[in-house]
Scaffold this motif. Structure first.
Motif, short mmCIF file in Angstrom:
data_model
loop_
_atom_site.label_atom_id
_atom_site.label_comp_id
_atom_site.label_asym_id
_atom_site.label_seq_id
_atom_site.Cartn_x
_atom_site.Cartn_y
_atom_site.Cartn_z
N LEU A 154 87.36 71.28 28.70
CA LEU A 154 88.33 71.58 29.74
C LEU A 154 87.82 72.71 30.63
CD1 LEU A 154 91.46 71.46 27.45
CD2 LEU A 154 91.06 69.93 29.37
N CYS A 155 87.86 72.46 31.93
CA CYS A 155 87.49 73.48 32.91
C CYS A 155 88.78 74.05 33.49
CB CYS A 155 86.66 72.84 34.01
SG CYS A 155 86.25 73.95 35.37
N ALA A 156 88.75 75.33 33.82
CA ALA A 156 89.93 75.97 34.41
C ALA A 156 89.50 77.02 35.43
CB ALA A 156 90.80 76.61 33.32
N SER A 157 90.42 77.35 36.33
CA SER A 157 90.14 78.41 37.29
C SER A 157 91.36 79.29 37.44
CB SER A 157 89.73 77.82 38.65
OG SER A 157 90.83 77.22 39.29
N SER A 158 91.15 80.50 37.96
CA SER A 158 92.27 81.40 38.24
C SER A 158 91.88 82.37 39.33
CB SER A 158 92.70 82.16 36.98
OG SER A 158 91.73 83.11 36.60
N LEU A 159 92.92 82.92 39.94
CA LEU A 159 92.72 83.91 41.01
C LEU A 159 92.29 85.24 40.43
CD1 LEU A 159 95.79 83.49 43.37
CD2 LEU A 159 93.40 83.44 44.06
N LEU A 160 91.59 86.02 41.22
CA LEU A 160 91.29 87.40 40.86
C LEU A 160 92.51 88.23 41.20
CD1 LEU A 160 88.89 89.33 40.00
CD2 LEU A 160 88.69 89.82 42.43
N ARG A 161 93.12 88.85 40.19
CA ARG A 161 94.34 89.61 40.46
C ARG A 161 94.22 91.09 40.17
NH1 ARG A 161 99.38 85.69 38.84
NH2 ARG A 161 98.73 84.01 40.19
#
Lengths: 117, 113
Positions: free
Chosen positions: A90-97
């Motif tokens: 599974l690949c995932a991404s997220s914002l830099l917060r």
């Protein structure tokens, strides 16, 4: 809507083959991740990246490498596939917060089910 | 290393009933998240609750967090057959986990029509 696309839903490879799993996200997210998911073991982090050309080892990096040449693309490489690498990836991404930015919500792809014979 | 542990591992209910899933964790956290996974698909983020929050709602979902007991619960009210899925909690801790999200092993929910 954020879209995380994994190139292959199902792959069958032979022991010793080199395997590339590709992941592309379209929302300009800084952080990208590769997990594997196995029954009884849950999701385990393999590698993650918080910037182009940057990578960090997760909990189970052995037997894997990654490449992030462009912000939107994060590739997982199995240099010499083995049967114990049969799994759902599974690949995932997220914002830099924030400083430890990989703790925001993750957006996942549909997964790549790899079978190594 | 597994941080969150869900309970029960499997839950079977009738449509219209409420479903409650619990998550316990070991170290202090910055936030806790719940995800849903339909069979053979990727995970979908449901809700995030920060360590200074005690309760959060989103539609038919209600999440509580008790940091003194190191536990969280996810309540799905008036369940539907389409809620059938696996539900995972994930904890985020800047200091204990290097900022990584750690997932539990999930609760498999089956909602019978």
């Amino acid at each position: 809507d954020v879209k995380v696309t994994q190139s292959s839903r199902y792959l069958v490879k032979r022991t010793g083959e080199k395997v590339f799993l590709e992941c592309v996200q379209d929302m300009d997210h800084e952080n990208m991740f590769w997990y594997r998911q196995d029954p009884g073991l849950g999701l385990r982090l393999i590698y993650f990246s918080y910037d182009v050309k940057m990578k960090e080892k997760g909990d189970i990096p052995e037997g894997y490498s990654v490449s992030r040449e462009k912000k939107e693309r994060f590739s997982l490489i199995l240099e010499s596939a083995s049967t114990n690498q049969t799994s759902m990836y599974l690949c995932a991404s997220s914002l830099l917060r924030q400083q430890f930015a990989n703790t925001g919500e993750l957006f996942f792809g549909e997964g790549s089910r790899l079978t190594v014979l | 290393s597994q941080q969150g542990e869900e309970d029960p591992q499997a839950l079977s209910i009738q449509e219209g009933e409420n479903a409650t899933m619990n998550c316990s964790y070991k170290t202090s956290i910055n936030n806790l998240q719940w995800y849903r996974q339909n069979s053979g698909r990727g995970l979908v983020h449901l809700i995030l609750i920060r360590s200074n929050e005690r309760e959060k709602h989103s539609g038919r979902l209600r999440v509580t967090l008790d940091t003194s007991k190191k536990s969280s619960s996810l309540l799905i009210t008036a369940s539907r057959a389409a809620d059938t899925a696996s539900y995972f909690c994930a904890t985020a801790s800047f200091y204990n986990q290097g900022g990584k999200l750690i997932f539990g092993q999930g609760t498999e929910l089956s909602v019978k029509p």
